[in-house]
Design a protein around this motif. Structure first.
Motif, short mmCIF file in Angstrom:
data_model
loop_
_atom_site.label_atom_id
_atom_site.label_comp_id
_atom_site.label_asym_id
_atom_site.label_seq_id
_atom_site.Cartn_x
_atom_site.Cartn_y
_atom_site.Cartn_z
N LEU A 158 0.85 -1.18 0.00
CA LEU A 158 0.00 0.00 0.00
C LEU A 158 0.89 1.24 0.00
CD1 LEU A 158 -2.97 1.10 0.31
CD2 LEU A 158 -2.53 1.15 2.78
N THR A 159 0.58 2.17 -0.86
CA THR A 159 1.32 3.44 -0.89
C THR A 159 0.53 4.47 -0.10
OG1 THR A 159 2.31 2.93 -3.02
CG2 THR A 159 2.32 5.23 -2.34
N VAL A 160 1.16 5.02 0.93
CA VAL A 160 0.52 5.98 1.83
C VAL A 160 1.30 7.29 1.77
CG1 VAL A 160 -0.25 6.43 4.18
CG2 VAL A 160 -0.16 4.07 3.33
N ALA A 161 0.64 8.35 1.29
CA ALA A 161 1.28 9.67 1.20
C ALA A 161 2.60 9.60 0.45
CB ALA A 161 1.49 10.26 2.58
N GLY A 162 2.64 8.78 -0.61
CA GLY A 162 3.83 8.69 -1.45
C GLY A 162 4.85 7.65 -1.01
N ASP A 163 4.70 7.09 0.17
CA ASP A 163 5.64 6.07 0.67
C ASP A 163 5.02 4.69 0.51
OD1 ASP A 163 7.47 8.05 1.46
OD2 ASP A 163 6.45 8.30 3.39
N THR A 164 5.74 3.78 -0.12
CA THR A 164 5.25 2.42 -0.33
C THR A 164 5.54 1.57 0.90
OG1 THR A 164 5.54 2.58 -2.72
CG2 THR A 164 5.38 0.37 -1.77
N LEU A 200 -1.84 -1.07 8.29
CA LEU A 200 -2.82 -0.28 9.03
C LEU A 200 -2.15 0.74 9.93
CD1 LEU A 200 -5.24 -3.21 9.97
CD2 LEU A 200 -5.69 -1.40 8.30
N SER A 201 -1.04 0.38 10.50
CA SER A 201 -0.29 1.32 11.35
C SER A 201 0.22 2.50 10.53
CB SER A 201 0.88 0.61 12.03
OG SER A 201 0.43 -0.40 12.90
N ALA A 202 0.65 2.22 9.29
CA ALA A 202 1.13 3.30 8.42
C ALA A 202 -0.01 4.25 8.06
CB ALA A 202 1.74 2.71 7.16
N VAL A 203 -1.19 3.70 7.80
CA VAL A 203 -2.34 4.55 7.49
C VAL A 203 -2.73 5.39 8.69
CG1 VAL A 203 -4.79 4.56 6.86
CG2 VAL A 203 -3.21 2.97 5.73
N ARG A 204 -2.76 4.78 9.86
CA ARG A 204 -3.14 5.50 11.07
C ARG A 204 -2.14 6.63 11.37
NH1 ARG A 204 -5.13 1.63 15.54
NH2 ARG A 204 -3.07 0.76 15.21
N ALA A 205 -0.85 6.36 11.18
CA ALA A 205 0.16 7.39 11.42
C ALA A 205 0.00 8.56 10.45
CB ALA A 205 1.56 6.78 11.29
N ALA A 206 -0.33 8.25 9.19
CA ALA A 206 -0.52 9.30 8.19
C ALA A 206 -1.76 10.14 8.51
CB ALA A 206 -0.64 8.69 6.80
N LEU A 207 -2.82 9.49 9.01
CA LEU A 207 -4.02 10.23 9.39
C LEU A 207 -3.71 11.21 10.52
CD1 LEU A 207 -6.72 7.39 9.38
CD2 LEU A 207 -6.54 9.28 7.75
N GLU A 208 -2.93 10.77 11.49
CA GLU A 208 -2.58 11.65 12.62
C GLU A 208 -1.68 12.79 12.16
OE1 GLU A 208 -0.81 9.13 15.51
OE2 GLU A 208 -2.69 8.08 16.01
N LYS A 209 -0.79 12.51 11.22
CA LYS A 209 0.15 13.53 10.77
C LYS A 209 -0.52 14.57 9.88
CE LYS A 209 4.43 14.12 8.11
NZ LYS A 209 5.53 13.42 7.37
N HIS A 210 -1.32 14.11 8.92
CA HIS A 210 -1.88 15.02 7.91
C HIS A 210 -3.30 15.49 8.25
CE1 HIS A 210 1.45 14.19 5.12
NE2 HIS A 210 1.31 12.90 5.44
N ASP A 211 -4.02 14.73 9.07
CA ASP A 211 -5.42 15.02 9.37
C ASP A 211 -6.16 15.45 8.10
OD1 ASP A 211 -7.73 15.30 10.83
OD2 ASP A 211 -7.29 17.35 11.46
N PRO A 212 -6.23 14.58 7.11
CA PRO A 212 -6.72 14.99 5.78
C PRO A 212 -8.22 15.27 5.73
CG PRO A 212 -6.40 12.63 5.85
CD PRO A 212 -5.87 13.16 7.16
N ASN A 213 -8.56 16.28 4.96
CA ASN A 213 -9.96 16.55 4.65
C ASN A 213 -10.42 15.70 3.47
OD1 ASN A 213 -8.89 19.83 5.20
ND2 ASN A 213 -10.21 18.74 6.63
N ILE A 214 -9.46 15.33 2.61
CA ILE A 214 -9.78 14.55 1.41
C ILE A 214 -8.88 13.32 1.37
CG2 ILE A 214 -9.87 14.55 -1.11
CD1 ILE A 214 -10.19 17.56 -1.05
N LEU A 215 -9.49 12.16 1.14
CA LEU A 215 -8.74 10.93 0.88
C LEU A 215 -8.75 10.70 -0.63
CD1 LEU A 215 -10.18 8.58 3.66
CD2 LEU A 215 -8.04 9.88 3.72
N VAL A 216 -7.58 10.77 -1.24
CA VAL A 216 -7.46 10.53 -2.67
C VAL A 216 -7.01 9.08 -2.85
CG1 VAL A 216 -6.37 11.23 -4.84
CG2 VAL A 216 -6.83 12.94 -3.06
#
Length: 721
Positions: free
Chosen positions: A156-162, A171-187
Motif C-alpha cells: 500500500l502506498t501511503v502519502a507517497g511512501d510504499t 494499518l499502522s502506516a495509514v493511522r500514522a498518516a491520518l494523525e500527521k496530515h489530518d486529511p480533509n480529502i482521501l485521494v
C-alpha cells in the motif's frame, strides 16, 4: 461553509467546515428534504387536495403544503404540492407513489426535484455554498493493480511512501498518516481501499482502526458498481463509499480531478453547489445540469424528474435543413506552407449568449412570425433565456483566467503553483463549455431542447461561412475548416501588397459576428492526413510545425492516441523532427529503420511497448479472439477483475497465437515481445507522417527493403574478408 455533508441512518445530518483551527462539525436533526407534485401540463387539473391527504397519512412524510411554483420555464406560477420527507433515502420511493396514491390518470401528474444527489440537494435547499473557506488537506492512498482483487493487501502506498508487510504494518502506516496530515480529502487509487482496510483491521483484531471523524460511523456504501454506455462508449462506475468527516476522491472514477486538478474541482464546486466528493465523481453533464438547476432554483422553476418535452412540429423541409452539423471545409491533403489557424473563442457557448438561444425562448408563441435562426425560420423571444445567464459567467471567468495565465507566463519568474491553479480552473471551465452545446440535444437533459441544438448549428454555419468569405476576399486561401476553426495560407494568386492583414481581418470579423476570432497559431507548415483507404482528407488528423518554436501541433495520429505504446509515440515524434529538418521521406525512413533495428536486437524495454485499451464488454461477450480477449483471460487466471469501461494494459508477445499466450499483462515479468507486430505498428505510425505525400505502407515497405539490401551486402562482404 461545509466542504462535506454526512447523512446518518437516523436522519441526522452532520456538516463539516474546514477552518484555520481545524475541522468543525455541526449536527442537525431537523432537515427534511422536499419534492413536489404538480400537473404534467397546464391543461391538466388533478385534485392535489386528495393526494395531499394520502401523503399526510404516510409514516415517512413529515408535512405537506400547497405552494406556488413554476413547474417549467414556459409555465407561470401555479399551485403545486410540496412533500417534506423524513429521510433523504425515501424521496424517490415516495415520489413513485404519487401516481399510486392519486385516483387520477398517470399522465395528469408529474414529480419535480426528485433525483438530486444527496449533498447537492442539501446545499440547494438550504442555500449553502460548499466552497471551503480554507485550503483542504489531502492524503493519497493507492494500491498496485496486482493487489486490487485481494482481500488482504500486501502493499500500500501511503502519502507517497510504499509500505509492504503484514496487515498490522499497513494499518499502522495509514493511522500514522491520518494523525500527521489530518486529511480533509482521501485521494484513493480505487474506492475499494476503504472497505478492504476495515476488513483487514477486523481480521487482524485491530479494533481501534478508523478513517472516520465521526465516532458512530466508520464508513457507508453509497452505490454499488455498474456498467453503462454513453455516446457509443462503454464505461464502468465502481462502487462509491463515504467516510464521515472526509471527502473521498476515487482516481478510478473521477473525470474533473483526472483532467484538471483540485483547483479545477473547487472552481466548479463554487458554481454548482456540488461538494468536493460529489463533484469528483460527477460527469460533465451532471455538473452542467447542477449549474442549470441552481439557475432554475433562483428563478423559482422546479426541476422535472423525467424529461417529457416533445419536439415542436416542423415541416419536412425544415426537418431536413435542421438535421445538419457544424461547418466543415474538407482539408486539402498534403503539406501547406505558412499556415495560420484562427479559432472562434468558445463559439457555441457564445452563440448561446449572443443569440439568446435557450430552451425557454426558442420558437416562442409571442414571436412565431419571425425568422431569427438562419435557414430554419425559428423565432427567439426578446426575453432573456436562462441558458445565457448560466453560461455567460463561465465564459467571462475563463477569459479572465486565460488572461491571467498569459500574464503569469510572461513574467521573468512565473509562479508554478499559481500557473497550476489557473490552468486547472481554466480546464474545468473548458469542459463545461464544451458540453453545453451537445447537452441541448441529449434526450434525457433536464432542460435541453433539440431546437436549441439545431439553432446553434445553424448560427455556427453562418458565422464560419461569413469568416471564410471575408478571408478569401482579402487574399487568403482556406485550406481547412471545422466547427469553430479555420486554417488559411496566403493565396499565391494575390500580391502581398494587396493581401489584408490577418489580425485586422480577425478584428473586423469579430465585430461583425460579435464573437471573438482569435489568431490561435502560426505554423511553418501543416500536413493534412488522408483518410485510411481513401484520398479524401481526414477532418481531425493533421500535424504541423509551430512557427518560431521548437514544437509541433499533433492531432489524430498515433502520438495522440491513448492506446499507442510509448516507444511507438517516441519514434513517430522523432520522425516528425527529421521530416521538419529535411522534408525528405528517405530521412524519415532512415529513422524508422533505426527503430526497427532496435526492435530486432532486443534493445527496446518492454515497458515502452505497453498498450492500453478499453474493455467494451465482459469476457463472455466477445466472439473474436482479439488481443483484449487474450489479456482478459490472463487477468481472469490471475484473479484480477477488469470490468467493461475499464482499461487493460499488456504487451504483445506472440500475435500469431489466439490464446492467452498472445499477450502478457503489463505487471507481469516479460522477457520477450513480438518483433513483427511492433514493426508493423511502427510502419503504420510512419505512414501517418508520409501519407500527405501519398506514401502508403506498401511503398514504405518497398523502400525499406531497398535500404536493407545494401546493409546486408556490406555485412556479407565483411564476413568474407
Amino acid at each position: 461553509m461545509p466542504f462535506t455533508i454526512d447523512f446518518l441512518d437516523d436522519g441526522r445530518v452532520v456538516e463539516w467546515e474546514a477552518t484555520a483551527d481545524g475541522v468543525v462539525p455541526t449536527e442537525r436533526n431537523d432537515y427534511t428534504p422536499r419534492f413536489y407534485v404538480a400537473a404534467r401540463s397546464p391543461e391538466d387539473d388533478p385534485d392535489l387536495a386528495e393526494l395531499r391527504t394520502q401523503y399526510e397519512r404516510h409514516p415517512d412524510v413529515v408535512r405537506t403544503e400547497v405552494v406556488t411554483q413554476r413547474p417549467g420555464f414556459r409555465r407561470d406560477d401555479e399551485p403545486v404540492l410540496a412533500v417534506d420527507v423524513r429521510h433523504i433515502d425515501r424521496v424517490t420511493s415516495l415520489a413513485r407513489q404519487a401516481r399510486q396514491l392519486s385516483a387520477y390518470p398517470i399522465g395528469d401528474l408529474a414529480c419535480f426535484n426528485v433525483d438530486f444527489s444527496r449533498e447537492f440537494r442539501y446545499c440547494l435547499e438550504n442555500d449553502i455554498s460548499p466552497t471551503p473557506a480554507t485550503e483542504l488537506s489531502t492524503l493519497q492512498l493507492s494500491v498496485p493493480v496486482t493487489e486490487t482483487s485481494n482481500d488482504v493487501y500486501g502493499e500500500l502506498t501511503v502519502a507517497g511512501d510504499t509500505v509492504t508487510g503484514s496487515p498490522i504494518e499497513l494499518l499502522s502506516a495509514v493511522r500514522a498518516a491520518l494523525e500527521k496530515h489530518d486529511p480533509n480529502i482521501l485521494v484513493c487509487s480505487t474506492s475499494e481501499i476503504i472497505p478492504t482496510l476495515y476488513e483487514m483491521a477486523t481480521d487482524a483484531g485491530v479494533d481501534d482502526f478508523s478513517l472516520s471523524r465521526w465516532p458512530e460511523v466508520d464508513y457507508q456504501q453509497l452505490a454499488g458498481e455498474s456498467t453503462y454506455a454513453s455516446y457509443g462508449q462503454v464505461g464502468h462506475s465502481p462502487a462509491r463509499y463515504n467516510v464521515p468527516g472526509r471527502a473521498i476522491i476515487d482516481e478510478s472514477n473521477t473525470f474533473f480531478y483526472g483532467e484538471t486538478n483540485l483547483d479545477g474541482v473547487l472552481d466548479l464546486v463554487s458554481r454548482s453547489k456540488k461538494p468536493v466528493q460529489e463533484l469528483a465523481w460527477a460527469s460533465i453533464g451532471n455538473v452542467l445540469t447542477a449549474i442549470q438547476i441552481c439557475e432554475a432554483h433562483d428563478r423559482g422553476v422546479l426541476v422535472p424528474w423525467n424529461s417529457w418535452r416533445h419536439e415542436f412540429f416542423k415541416p419536412m423541409g425544415t426537418l431536413h435543413d435542421a438535421d445538419r452539423g457544424g461547418f466543415i471545409f474538407a482539408p486539402e491533403v498534403g503539406i501547406h506552407e505558412d499556415v495560420h489557424e484562427l479559432d472562434f473563442s468558445s463559439l457555441y457557448p457564445n452563440i448561446i449568449c449572443t443569440r439568446n438561444v435557450s430552451p425557454d425562448v426558442i420558437r416562442c408563441d409571442c414571436h412565431s412570425d419571425r425568422d431569427d435562426v438562419p435557414g430554419l425560420g425559428y423565432s427567439i423571444c426578446d426575453d432573456r433565456g436562462y441558458l445565457g445567464d448560466v453560461l455567460q459567467p463561465i465564459i467571462d471567468a475563463r477569459d479572465e483566467i486565460k488572461a491571467a495565465i498569459r500574464r503569469e507566463k510572461e513574467r521573468d519568474d512565473p509562479n508554478g503553483d499559481r500557473l497550476a491553479e489557473l490552468e486547472g480552473r481554466s480546464g474545468a471551465l473548458k469542459w463545461i463549455l464544451v458540453a453545453c452545446f451537445g447537452y441541448q440535444g441529449f434526450s434525457n437533459a433536464k432542460f435541453g431542447r433539440i431546437e436549441c441544438h439545431e439553432a446553434i448549428n445553424a448560427f455556427a454555419r453562418e458565422i464560419l461561412l461569413t469568416a471564410k468569405q471575408r478571408l478569401e476576399a482579402s487574399g487568403w486561401r482556406v485550406v481547412h475548416g471545422i466547427v469553430d476553426s479555420i486554417w488559411v495560407t496566403p493565396d499565391p494568386d494575390v500580391d502581398d501588397d494587396a493581401r489584408e492583414d490577418l489580425e485586422a481581418l480577425a478584428t473586423e470579423i469579430t465585430d461583425r459576428v460579435e464573437i471573438q476570432l482569435e489568431h490561435e497559431a502560426h505554423y511553418d507548415w501543416v500536413a493534412f492526413v488522408p483518410q485510411r483507404d481513401s484520398d479524401a482528407g481526414a477532418l481531425t488528423k493533421y500535424f504541423g510545425k509551430v512557427a518560431g518554436e521548437d514544437d509541433f501541433k499533433i492531432r489524430g495520429i498515433e502520438a495522440r492516441q491513448r492506446s499507442t505504446p510509448p516507444f511507438i509515440e517516441d519514434v513517430q515524434r522523432e520522425c516528425l523532427e527529421r521530416f521538419d529538418a529535411t522534408r525528405s521521406p528517405e530521412a524519415v525512413l532512415t529513422c524508422l529503420q533505426k527503430a526497427i533495428d532496435q526492435l530486432h536486437t532486443g534493445k527496446v524495454q518492454v515497458e515502452r511497448l505497453v498498450e492500453r485499451n478499453r474493455v467494451s464488454k465482459p469476457l463472455e461477450g466477445y466472439t473474436q479472439n482479439t488481443q483484449n480477449v487474450a489479456a482478459l483471460k490472463r487477468a481472469r487466471d490471475q484473479g484480477l477483475s477488469v470490468h467493461p469501461g475499464q482499461d487493460i494494459e499488456y504487451v504483445v508477445v506472440d500475435d500469431k497465437k489466439s490464446s492467452r499466450e498472445r499477450v502478457a499483462l503489463a505487471h507481469e515479468k516479460i522477457e520477450s515481445y513480438d518483433v513483427s507486430y511492433y514493426e508493423t505498428q511502427l510502419v503504420r505510425a510512419v505512414e501517418s507522417i508520409l501519407s500527405p505525400l501519398r506514401w502508403d505502407r506498401s511503398k514504405i515497405r518497398r523502400e525499406l527493403a531497398e535500404i536493407r539490401v545494401p546493409e546486408l551486402t556490406v555485412f556479407a562482404n565483411t564476413e568474407n574478408i
